[in-house]
Each structure stands twice: as structure tokens, then as C-alpha cells.
Design an enzyme around this catalytic site. Structure first.
Site: not given
Ligand code: M6R
Length: 614
Positions: A2, A27, A75, A101-102, A486, A490, A493, A509, A609
Site C-alpha cells: 500500500c 503502490r 492494495w 502497509n504490510g 517477458e 507484459k 499483465e 513436448h 508496483k
């Protein structure tokens, strides 16, 4: 996960808090709230959804007298993203408010104890439990500071907490354990926040709080204490050279686009002061690593995009640097009791320097007696401070949740490290491959700057054509395997389209069973030693009616003809430089698809983030 901010000073606090929350919104952004003192009473205003919802509520509130307050953008970790779970949270008697935050890991145990004493809770959060615990401790403590410390000593887990109470008007308390928290010291005022941009327009003088520290802030007066026994702790004030210009959008529609377009500058900054000589005598200097022995083995540990950068760099560290290198996802590494020897090193890669799993991996490595190199972007972040040596990536603030320029900077630094370790090798090291790579990197900023505008146009065309796909494959081999991972990350997300990155040779496979005309493939078919193999893999996809976009390179002015639906042609370049050209192509494609689909590009759903919880 957060964003938190606190203020004590001479200005109206609430507008400052909201302004700071805007800069911390990356955040977390599922709800937000502020608390301030008005006529001796705590006022709390909160709202679910984006910060604009909070602003609308505040528009009808008179808060002009408050010159101290706390603010939070959330968040969700415990409880749904609804208003009752938004911070700040109050103690049982409503006399103090906190933001957090946490995660308080033992919150249920404390909650049960408080419930037995008659407490009632209005939210599902661990934070409200902590607020109640502080309130409870206040009844048995001589003052608020003591109560705050006593409660925190009982809390297990990660926290950055800020407390406000009309009992001590104009004063805020803050404490940290395994979550980012720093103070901004201005003239007659002081801020506390999760990140520097929150207060950057007002001050660049920063005090970094460490785990187990508690601060008392009253306007220009601030003191820091040890949480363990409340003994005073001496702190230094650091000057941070960033300006707000560096954190603004620069006229681009989104931060992500601005950050993609910044990559030529990022490479220039990464190389600056690190390359000496020219032509055949070009060499790397990485003074940070000089006092550090060449490790017999390097373990790279990271998450997400930073992990992909590490995977991309492994080949260079081995082939050019001569260092056996392995790689782990941080959340796996920290729980698998890895064998680490004292002559080996762990390199943690993290843009934010705050990723909880990467930080835990760093601590595990140190516990096991292994030296840790931090490859970090954020100066003064937890990883930067705890690593034995830090190599800064110097990408500048990255605001968009999707990481772009940070990966470019990490790749640049890993390539430099490979050359640097090669130079320090005592065996018969042939510098020619390293020198060629360094010359290619030196030419890269101009090459990148030249291709980016047309690359954006091509990405937009392809996005239009492929945005309706439900799924995507990204294929590549060698270093292009890392880029394929990557590219897929991208796309998923940002646009919420299912995407899988695969090593092309692995397709047969199992995954090839998925190929049909509705499941397109983006194949990285760059001009490297593995091109003939990738070419065959593309044919295998085509033979199953798969639609293919092939990212290829010109050679002697001619692009290869692969018979695919779309060829995306990049200019001729050294194989290492070619990765740097392919990376923004993948980023721009995902950006354009997401923008075309109307997604929230800079703040994709469910993401934050900086992932400061495990
Ligand atoms: O700050 P870090 O580099 O440690 O962050 C690691 C990941 O959380 C991050 O790269 C994430 O995967 C991004 N959303 C990717 O765009």
C-alpha cells in the site's frame, strides 16, 4: 503493497496528503482514506475505488484547520477492497487512527484475545486489530509512544505504520519492520511516506528509517527511537537529487509509454562512467565490485521482470564473464534451503529494492554466509541498504506498474558485469567477444532512438489485428527465451489476454497441442546462432495452422522470408544489442493491445508496483 503518507507541519494537511497519495497510487489503488484532527477530534474520510472517489468525498468536508494527518492508498491483503476495509483504522475507543502497509501475521491470535475482552471490529483487516491493540496498550502505558511500541513488539510480520491521535495534537508516530518507510524533512514540516515521490515537491532531504525504528514527528522536530527499548537512535539526513520532472509523464498518454521511450537515455545513463577507452581497448569499470572477490558461482535471485532480466543475462555471465551462474525465483529460493558456499555470491535483482521475497532471499543468503550483490534501481531501498554491495541501475523512477525501462537497465548492467568479470579472469580470457559487445552497447542508444518511433507505429498496426485473441504464445531460444517470457508477462499483465512464454524447443513436448488458428504465436527469430532452429520451430507452428508474428532482423539489408502472417523487421545489430531492440518491440505491442482494449495501462487490475508482501 500500500502507499502511506503522514504530515506534520504548518500547511493544510489534507490537500498535501491527497497530493502525496496520487504519487503513491502505483503502490495500491483499490481504496484510500485520510485521517486528520479537527477541533480535538479525529476525522476519518475513506472511499472504495480510485483516489478520485476519496477526493469527491473530501470536497464536501471542511478540513482547512488540520495541519497534521495521515493518508493511505490500499492494495488489499486481508479483506475485500471495500470502504470498511480502507485505512485509516481506529482503536476501540476511536481515540487513535493508524495506516499500515504490510501484513500482521499473528493478527488472528491478537484479534481473538481482544474479542474476548469485548472489542468489536468494523473491518476484516489485520490493521484494525493493530489499532485496537495500540488502544488497549494505551490503557496500561504512560504515554502514546510507549503504547505504540508495546503493541508493535507483539506484532509479527511486516509493517510500516503511521499513527495519529488528538491526544497529542500535531504529532504523528511512525514505525517500520520489513516494509518501506522514510521521512522527508522540510522547513517547519516533516513527512513520512512509503516512497520519496510522495513528498518530493516539498523536500529532498530524506531520513531512511530502518527495521525496528520508531519516529516521533512534530513539525520540524523529529526524533527516532529503537522499538526494542525506546532508546534514541542517531540518524543522518540524506539529500536526494531527483526532481519531479523525472517523475511526470512528459506529454505521453501513459507513464508506461514514456518509460519505454526513455530506454535510449537509460542505456546512456547505465553506460556513463562505466566504459573506458574506445574501439578495441574498450573496457568496463565497475568500481562498486572492485573490493569484492570474483565469485566462484553466482546465484541470481529475483521476481517477475527482474527474474527475466537475470535469465537473459545468465548466458553472458557464463560465456563472457566465465562465472557459472544459476537462477532462482525468489519465492522458491527462500524456502528451498539452497546450498550456498562462502566463495559464491548471490545477486538479487530488484527495480524497487523492496520486493518481499527478494529481500528475504537476500537475508537468507547472508545468514548462510554468502556475499550479496544488489542490482537495484531505487536508491536507499531495503535491498540496496542490506546488500553487501549495490550496483545501481540508474533507470530513474519507474512509475508504471508494468516494468519496462528497468529491465533494459538491468540487462545493460548485467552485460557490463559479464565484461567486467571477464576482465578480472586470470585464465586465458579472449577479450574480443567482450569488446565487440561493449562497442555494440556504446552504439545502442542512438540505434534505439532511431527505431522507436516506427516501432510504435508497427506495434499499433499489429495490436489492431491481434487484440481480439484470447491466448498467445511467445517463443524464443537462448536469450530470446527470456525475452519470450517477458513478452508474455507484459501482454497478460496489461491486457489480461492469456499468454505463455516458452523455449521454442520445448513446444513439441506438449504445448504445441494448443496451436490452432485462434492461438497466435509471436516468435522471436533474431539473427543469432539459434536462428535456424527457431525457423524450424516456426514451421512446426505453421504446419498446425497457427498464425505467426515473427520478430526478425535484417542481414546485409535483407529480411529473411519465413512465410508467416506478419514479419516485424528489426535492423541488423550485434546479438546482444538485438535483444535491446526486441525488448521495446514486445513492450510496445503489449502497450498498444492494452491501450486499444481500453485497459488501465499504468495500473493494471490486481497488481501493485512494489510487492512488499510475500
Ligand atoms: O521491484 P522488483 O524488480 O523486485 O519487482 C519484481 C516484480 O514484481 C516486477 O518485475 C513485476 O513482475 C512487474 N509487474 C512486471 O511488469
Amino acid at each position: 503493497m500500500c502507499g502511506i503518507i503522514g504530515y506534520s507541519g504548518h500547511r493544510p494537511a489534507v490537500p498535501l496528503l491527497v497530493e502525496g497519495l496520487h504519487r503513491l497510487e502505483y503502490r495500491g489503488y483499490d481504496s484510500s482514506g485520510v485521517a486528520f484532527e479537527q477541533a480535538g477530534k479525529l476525522q476519518v474520510v475513506k472511499a472504495a475505488g480510485k483516489l478520485s472517489a476519496l477526493e469527491s468525498k473530501l470536497a464536501s468536508n471542511a478540513f482547512h484547520l488540520a495541519t497534521a494527518g495521515i493518508g493511505h492508498t490500499r492494495w488489499a491483503t486481508h479483506g475485500l477492497p471495500v470502504e470498511r476495509n480502507a485505512h485509516p483504522h481506529l482503536s476501540q475507543d476511536g481515540k487513535l487512527a493508524i495506516i499500515h502497509n504490510g501484513i500482521i501475521e499473528n493478527f488472528q491470535e491478537i484479534k481473538d484475545e481482544l474479542l474476548a475482552k469485548g472489542h468489536t471490529f468494523l473491518s476484516d483487516t489485520d490493521t484494525e486489530v493493530l489499532a485496537h491493540l495500540i488502544g488497549e496498550e494505551r490503557e496500561h502505558s504512560p504515554n502514546l509512544r510507549e503504547a505504540f511500541a508495546r503493541a508493535l513488539r507483539r506484532a509479527h510480520g511486516a509493517y510500516a505504520v503511521v499513527l495519529l491521535s488528538p491526544e497529542e495534537p500535531g504529532i504523528i508516530y511512525a514505525a517500520r519492520m520489513a516494509a518501506p518507510l522514510l521521512m522527508g524533512v522540510g522547513v517547519g514540516e516533516c513527512f513520512v511516506a512509503s516512497d520519496i515521490p510522495a513528498f518530493l515537491p516539498y523536500t529532498r532531504e530524506v531520513v531512511f528509517l530502518e527495521d525496528g525504528e520508531l519516529a516521533r514527528i512534530e513539525g520540524s522536530k523529529w526524533e527516532v527511537f529503537s522499538l526494542a527499548d525506546l532508546s534514541p537512535v542517531e540518524k543522518t539526513v540524506n539529500h536526494v537529487p531527483w526532481d519531479m520532472q523525472a517523475a511526470a509523464k512528459d506529454g505521453y498518454k501513459h507513464f508506461m509509454l514514456k518509460e519505454i521511450m526513455e530506454q535510449p537515455r537509460v542505456v546512456t545513463d547505465c553506460l556513463s562512467g562505466r566504459l573506458v577507452g574506445q574501439g578495441d581497448s574498450l573496457r568496463v569499470q565497475l568500481g562498486e565490485l572492485d573490493a569484492f572477490p570474483v565469485p566462484s558461482r553466482l546465484h541470481i535471485v529475483a521476481c517477475g521482470t527482474s527474474y527475466n532480466a537475470g535469465l537473459w543475462g545468465r548466458e553472458l555471465l557464463e560465456n563472457i564473464g566465465g562465472i557459472p551462474t544459476d537462477l532462482d525465483i525468489a519465492s522458491e529460493f527462500r524456502y528451498r534451503d539452497p546450498i550456498l558456499r562462502p566463495d559464491e555470491a548471490v545477486m538479487v535483482i530488484s527495480q524497487s529494492g523492496e520486493t518481499a521475497d527478494t529481500l528475504a532471499a537476500l537475508r537468507l543468503a547472508k545468514e548462510k554466509g554468502c556475499k550479496v550483490i544488489g542490482l537495484c534501481n531505487v536508491v536507499g531501498s531495503s535491498i540496496a541498504r542490506e546488500a553487501d554491495v549495490v550496483v545501481y541501475t540508474q533507470a530513474g523512477p519507474e512509475i508504471s506498474v508494468a516494468s519496462t525501462k528497468a529491465m533494459c537497465s538491468q540487462m545493460t548492467l548485467i552485460a557490463l558485469m559479464a565484461a567486467y568479470y571477464g576482465q578480472r579472469r586470470t585464465d586465458a580470457f579472449d577479450p574480443s567477444a567482450s569488446v565487440k559487445m561493449l562497442n555494440a552497447l556504446a552504439a545502442l542508444p542512438a540505434q534505439l532512438a532511431a527505431v522507436l518511433p516506427t516501432m510504435q507505429e508497427r506495434a499499433a498496426q499489429l495490436a489492431l489485428r491481434f487484440a481480439s485473441s484470447r491466448s498467445f504464445f511467445y517463443l524464443g531460444r537462448g536469450q530470446c527465451h527470456a525475452l519470450a517470457l517477458e513478452g508474455a508477462l507484459k501482454l497478460k499483465e496489461l491486457s489480461y489476454i492469456h499468454a505463455e512464454g516458452y523455449a521454442s524447443g520445448e513446444m513439441k513436448h506438449g504445448p504445441i497441442a494448443l496451436i490452432d488458428p485462434q492461438f497466435p504465436t509471436l516468435a522471436l527469430a533474431l539473427d543469432d546462432a539459434l536462428f535456424p532452429k527457431v525457423k524450424s520451430n516456426i514451421q512446426e507452428v505453421l504446419a498446425r495452422q497457427g498464425r505467426v508474428i515473427a520478430l526478425v532482423q535484417e542481414k546485409d539489408g535483407v529480411a529473411p522470408e519465413l512465410g508467416v502472417e506478419e514479419q516485424w523487421v528489426l535492423p541488423e545489430a550485434h546479438p546482444v544489442a538485438a535483444s535491446f531492440l526486441a525488448l521495446p518491440a514486445l513492450q510496445l505491442f503489449s502497450y498498444c493491445v492494452a491501450d486499444y482494449l481500453g485497459k488501465d495501462v499504468d495500473q493494471p487490475r490486481n497488481l501493485a508496483k512494489s510487492v512488499t508482501v510475500e
